[in-house]
Design an enzyme around this catalytic site. Sequence first.
Site, mmCIF file in Angstrom:
data_model
loop_
_atom_site.group_PDB
_atom_site.id
_atom_site.type_symbol
_atom_site.label_atom_id
_atom_site.label_comp_id
_atom_site.label_asym_id
_atom_site.label_seq_id
_atom_site.Cartn_x
_atom_site.Cartn_y
_atom_site.Cartn_z
ATOM 1 N N CYS A 105 41.465 24.069 55.157
ATOM 2 C CA CYS A 105 40.656 22.977 55.717
ATOM 3 C C CYS A 105 39.161 23.291 55.588
ATOM 4 O O CYS A 105 38.682 24.272 56.165
ATOM 5 C CB CYS A 105 41.033 22.759 57.180
ATOM 6 S SG CYS A 105 39.948 21.614 58.054
ATOM 7 N N CYS A 466 45.539 -5.761 45.894
ATOM 8 C CA CYS A 466 46.593 -6.651 46.404
ATOM 9 C C CYS A 466 47.816 -6.590 45.491
ATOM 10 O O CYS A 466 47.713 -6.820 44.274
ATOM 11 C CB CYS A 466 46.036 -8.069 46.479
ATOM 12 S SG CYS A 466 47.287 -9.328 46.728
ATOM 13 N N CYS A 469 48.899 -10.227 44.221
ATOM 14 C CA CYS A 469 47.847 -11.082 43.665
ATOM 15 C C CYS A 469 48.061 -11.386 42.185
ATOM 16 O O CYS A 469 47.746 -12.475 41.706
ATOM 17 C CB CYS A 469 46.477 -10.439 43.864
ATOM 18 S SG CYS A 469 45.849 -10.599 45.563
#
Length: 553
Positions: A105, A466, A469
């Site tokens: 991390c 999308c 779409c």
Amino acid sequence: MYPPKPTSRFIFLTLTLVLLLTLSFTVTSFGDTNVDNDDEDAEGIEELLALDEEAENQENPHVKSPETEVLSKAQKIVIELNQDSTKRVIDANEFVLVLGYAPWCPRSAELMPQFAEAATELKEMGRDVVMAKIDAERYPKAASNLGIKGYPTMLLFVNGSSQAYTGGFTSQEIVIWASKKTGESVIRVNSDIQAKEFLKKHSMFAVGLFEKFEVCEVILQIFAQSGCTMNAGSEYEEFIKAATSHNEIQFVETSEMGVANILFPNMKLSYPFVGLVKSELDRYTTFEGTLKMEDILQFLDVYKFPLVTTVTELNSVRVFSTRIKFQVKVYIFAEADDFKNVVEPLQNVARKFKPKVLFLYIDIKDDNLAKPFLTLLGREEAEETVVAAFDNKISSKYLLESDPTPSKIEEFCSGVLHGTLAPFYKSQPIPDNTEGSIQTIVGKTFDELILSSPQNTFLEVHTPRCITCEATSKKVEKLAKHFKGLDDLTFARIDAYANEHPKLQVNDYPTLLFYPAHDKSNPIKLPSKSSLKDLATLINKNLKTDHKTKDEL
């Protein structure tokens, strides 16, 4: 008069951005385990540290730099916990501050040196708090039992019970928070020598000057332990309550005017007095309100920020989640070297707008911090300096589209603050629509080609991400060919990810809208999942309705 509000999509994106930033840096209330020395325990810690140091000196007699040596010793003060030793260490000590981390991390890597330096300072101060760190990834079971779910996580155990760490992430901020939680919330300074020593150790602090230190200790103890509110007391009591409640800033008190003048010089002081000292151009700020706890806390939360705050991974959550709602936040996205060249002029600009405007600098190359904001502004690929503002009062965003000189930034901020500057809406470059059966609409052409067009308009609203779409776009292309030749009907589409307009408020994609020629302010939403035949029927129906309306008019 204020400019129109932005689309609900912008508000949704902004809230999502803040949520993602908040969730990306977890500071929860439990700790966990890690470890290299399975027999490490609270007992004999000093002997083990000394033994480690002696062994290291024998193995590596090479001379280290002073900085490396200091950091090495600091890291040794922090105890490594493991599955077996965690409970023993916590049970054996009244106060244990634990850092849960993961080796991979980057935020953990950034925080650990600060944590180690804080451990050294707390030890030198004689604070009875054990500093420990835990590799939560190496010991997932222990981490889960203690509640660690993100990295880094800091928590304080008091007699075995844990509480969340809520302070900052520099070594000094960790020291202040731990000191207040494990000792007194206010440092009392009685002499010039003590004042000068205090200044060597603290770069930011709240100072209180009072003739007498009168406070009901029992009441304050109950207040501190319960977290409940108290009725207003003496001015000194209000100062102490503020000190107890505020975990980020060190409080110092004195009854000596000479001492106060050392801590807060070049000012005409009188009893009682409260002020804030910071290590920057705007160094001394006098509290001028009523000495009530809430007023003192609000004063500190506003003025604790530098004139221009540099946002990093470590302080981002604290900056973005501050309880003070600044009316305007101005963001400067620039490369580090470019920012250094203008930071002083920017500080002078920022001083003129405090406390209503918070100025924030983010390295434009920092994808994690800069890119979400730049995406909202349609400047994802920007390399040059970008200056933007967000007005929380009316939920609007603004973009400085001229050279970011200090004078232009000052003019820009004034326009945002006074509502004389038009909000910014994203737009792609104006396309060439001379060919094709479907017009491409962008933010800059929405007024002309949609709202001001004398024709009926069928608009497809889509985004690149999308899933459905593409299928809808194919249907729209077939419809455009079918109705080709009608003089009063135009087919158009707009990418709502890259373009915005205050009159286009769409949250679902794809969305199909029919704008009647006689009433462009009330578009008719058509079902995007309808078949090609059903959509053609709905278009014909709306065309007939529009023709009928025109005849009636």
